[in-house]
Write a protein that holds these residues in place. Structure first.
Motif, PDB file in Angstrom:
ATOM      1  N   ALA A 123       0.852  -1.186   0.000  1.00  0.00           N
ATOM      2  CA  ALA A 123       0.000   0.000   0.000  1.00  0.00           C
ATOM      3  C   ALA A 123       0.885   1.233   0.000  1.00  0.00           C
ATOM      4  O   ALA A 123       2.071   1.173   0.325  1.00  0.00           O
ATOM      5  N   THR A 124       0.281   2.361  -0.366  1.00  0.00           N
ATOM      6  CA  THR A 124       1.020   3.616  -0.351  1.00  0.00           C
ATOM      7  C   THR A 124       0.089   4.736   0.076  1.00  0.00           C
ATOM      8  O   THR A 124      -1.126   4.548   0.216  1.00  0.00           O
ATOM      9  N   THR A 125       0.657   5.909   0.294  1.00  0.00           N
ATOM     10  CA  THR A 125      -0.092   7.104   0.622  1.00  0.00           C
ATOM     11  C   THR A 125       0.775   8.302   0.261  1.00  0.00           C
ATOM     12  O   THR A 125       1.879   8.140  -0.261  1.00  0.00           O
ATOM     13  N   HIS A 126       0.296   9.506   0.548  1.00  0.00           N
ATOM     14  CA  HIS A 126       1.086  10.697   0.261  1.00  0.00           C
ATOM     15  C   HIS A 126       2.367  10.673   1.091  1.00  0.00           C
ATOM     16  O   HIS A 126       2.357  10.294   2.268  1.00  0.00           O
ATOM     17  N   TRP A 127       3.470  11.106   0.489  1.00  0.00           N
ATOM     18  CA  TRP A 127       4.763  11.018   1.174  1.00  0.00           C
ATOM     19  C   TRP A 127       4.774  11.809   2.475  1.00  0.00           C
ATOM     20  O   TRP A 127       5.522  11.467   3.407  1.00  0.00           O
ATOM     21  N   LEU A 128       3.951  12.851   2.598  1.00  0.00           N
ATOM     22  CA  LEU A 128       3.922  13.624   3.841  1.00  0.00           C
ATOM     23  C   LEU A 128       3.512  12.781   5.042  1.00  0.00           C
ATOM     24  O   LEU A 128       3.878  13.075   6.176  1.00  0.00           O
ATOM     25  N   TYR A 129       2.737  11.730   4.769  1.00  0.00           N
ATOM     26  CA  TYR A 129       2.190  10.909   5.853  1.00  0.00           C
ATOM     27  C   TYR A 129       2.927   9.586   6.031  1.00  0.00           C
ATOM     28  O   TYR A 129       2.459   8.712   6.765  1.00  0.00           O
ATOM     29  N   SER A 130       4.077   9.435   5.385  1.00  0.00           N
ATOM     30  CA  SER A 130       4.771   8.149   5.400  1.00  0.00           C
ATOM     31  C   SER A 130       5.104   7.677   6.808  1.00  0.00           C
ATOM     32  O   SER A 130       4.797   6.537   7.199  1.00  0.00           O
ATOM     33  N   ASP A 131       5.741   8.526   7.602  1.00  0.00           N
ATOM     34  CA  ASP A 131       6.142   8.118   8.946  1.00  0.00           C
ATOM     35  C   ASP A 131       4.930   7.812   9.813  1.00  0.00           C
ATOM     36  O   ASP A 131       4.927   6.841  10.576  1.00  0.00           O
ATOM     37  N   ASN A 139       1.565  -3.515  10.211  1.00  0.00           N
ATOM     38  CA  ASN A 139       1.296  -4.780   9.529  1.00  0.00           C
ATOM     39  C   ASN A 139       1.091  -4.623   8.023  1.00  0.00           C
ATOM     40  O   ASN A 139       0.920  -5.600   7.305  1.00  0.00           O
ATOM     41  N   VAL A 140       1.103  -3.370   7.553  1.00  0.00           N
ATOM     42  CA  VAL A 140       0.953  -3.109   6.124  1.00  0.00           C
ATOM     43  C   VAL A 140       2.324  -3.079   5.467  1.00  0.00           C
ATOM     44  O   VAL A 140       3.287  -2.536   6.020  1.00  0.00           O
ATOM     45  N   ASP A 141       2.424  -3.675   4.284  1.00  0.00           N
ATOM     46  CA  ASP A 141       3.669  -3.636   3.506  1.00  0.00           C
ATOM     47  C   ASP A 141       3.727  -2.284   2.800  1.00  0.00           C
ATOM     48  O   ASP A 141       3.393  -2.165   1.618  1.00  0.00           O
ATOM     49  N   PHE A 142       4.151  -1.266   3.527  1.00  0.00           N
ATOM     50  CA  PHE A 142       4.072   0.110   3.041  1.00  0.00           C
ATOM     51  C   PHE A 142       5.207   0.421   2.081  1.00  0.00           C
ATOM     52  O   PHE A 142       6.374   0.142   2.350  1.00  0.00           O
TER      53      PHE A 142
END
Length: 334
Positions: A123-131, A139-142
């Motif tokens: 899964a992914t999301t906006h880089w601002l919210y990575s941490d 448990n997510v393969d981020f």
């Protein structure tokens, strides 16, 4: 065939830009397009809904009953400062259990992760919210460096532009190349950017700053079936052959011959999807010397053989129910 029901789940404060992106792809009726989707906005919160960053509000929102009949649910963005609403989590869990397709844009992946449907998945999301995402959902393969991640019926994307890429890819799988390209042209964006995994690449809409080269590649598109020499192409942009070759590669990232081959393969993809001609006939129609030459280049660009592509994308199946696989034969968009 009944229209595919797409519902966007919105929770205040609503990110209006992401909602607008979803509406552009799934919600606008176009006279020159077939009826593609039936779209609505819905929320578990009473309307009007506050819009992020303004004092304005969003009204005319359907209630939670809309989620129960949705074929696809999209979370265009989601508040991360507070825990997700229990009712929103329940919507995602029920939709996932009944096999609905679930998409997220930007921080929308936080709701999907909270619902548990991303555990053990990419899964992914906006880089601002990575941490923050990593800390909340270990448990997510981020994967923070990709545009979008496809995991069966669940697809997550990064920021707003990546969400457009994801939704165009979904449209292409649902309705074919022509519909995807039509929407992309309306938006003045390319119909495909690689999401971070092997994906089928349609004929690109050129995004080139040099007007001469831009006009040339449009001419190449119309004439790619013919034998095009470097000298002929160079003369059309008033350059020497050597200067043209270097300049074309610098502004497009491809050699002129690579560009022609990709155009021919893209045209072959459309013919394989639309018609019943065999591979040799398609090869002759798009400018390859033989079926074997087409098979070789098709495998390099697309990742599978032309015959396998036709089995998956041929118009013999209902468009919305078309089976879809990546180059490594892992089912997606189920």
């Amino acid at each position: 065939m009944a229209a595919h029901r797409v519902v966007a789940l919105v929770t205040p404060p609503v990110s209006l830009f992401e909602v607008g992106c979803v509406i552009e792809i799934f919600g606008i009726e176009r006279d020159d397009m077939p009826d593609r989707y039936r779209f609505s906005l819905a929320s578990n919160c009473p309307s009007p809904l506050a819009i992020y960053g303004t004092s304005a509000h969003l009204a005319s929102i359907e209630g939670p009953e809309a989620f129960e009949t949705a074929d696809t649910i999209i979370v265009p963005a989601y508040p991360v400062e507070t825990p997700p609403l229990a009712k929103d989590i329940a919507v995602i869990q029920r939709a996932h259990e009944r096999g609905a397709r679930i998409l997220s844009i930007c921080s929308g992946s936080f709701l999907l992760a909270a619902a548990g449907i991303l555990d053990g998945k990419r899964a992914t999301t906006h880089w601002l919210y990575s941490d923050l995402f990593r800390a909340r959902y270990p448990n997510v393969d981020f994967e923070p460096d990709i545009l979008y991640a496809i995991e069966g019926q669940v697809i997550t994307s990064a920021g707003s532009a990546a969400g457009l890429d994801m939704m165009l890819d979904v449209t292409r799988h649902d309705l074919g190349f022509e519909a995807c390209n039509m929407v992309a042209r309306r938006l003045n964006i390319a119909p495909h950017r690689d999401g971070g995994q092997a994906q089928f690449v349609p004929r690109p809409v050129p995004e080139i700053s040099d007007d001469r080269i831009n006009r040339l590649v449009l001419w190449i598109r119309e004439n790619c079936r013919e034998h095009l020499s470097i000298a002929e192409m160079a003369s059309r942009v008033a350059m020497s052959s050597r200067t043209f070759y270097r300049h074309f590669r610098a502004v497009t990232g491809h050699t002129p011959y690579d560009w022609i081959l990709r155009e021919r393969v893209g045209l072959a993809m459309q013919l394989l999807e639309q018609g019943s001609n065999n591979v040799d006939q398609v090869a002759d129609a798009v400018g390859f010397s033989s079926g074997d030459a087409l098979r070789l280049q098709f495998q390099k660009v697309v990742g599978i053989a032309p015959a396998a592509f036709r089995r998956m994308y041929g118009r013999t199946s209902p468009v919305m129910d078309r089976p879809t696989v990546t180059a490594n034969a892992t089912p997606i968009y189920s």
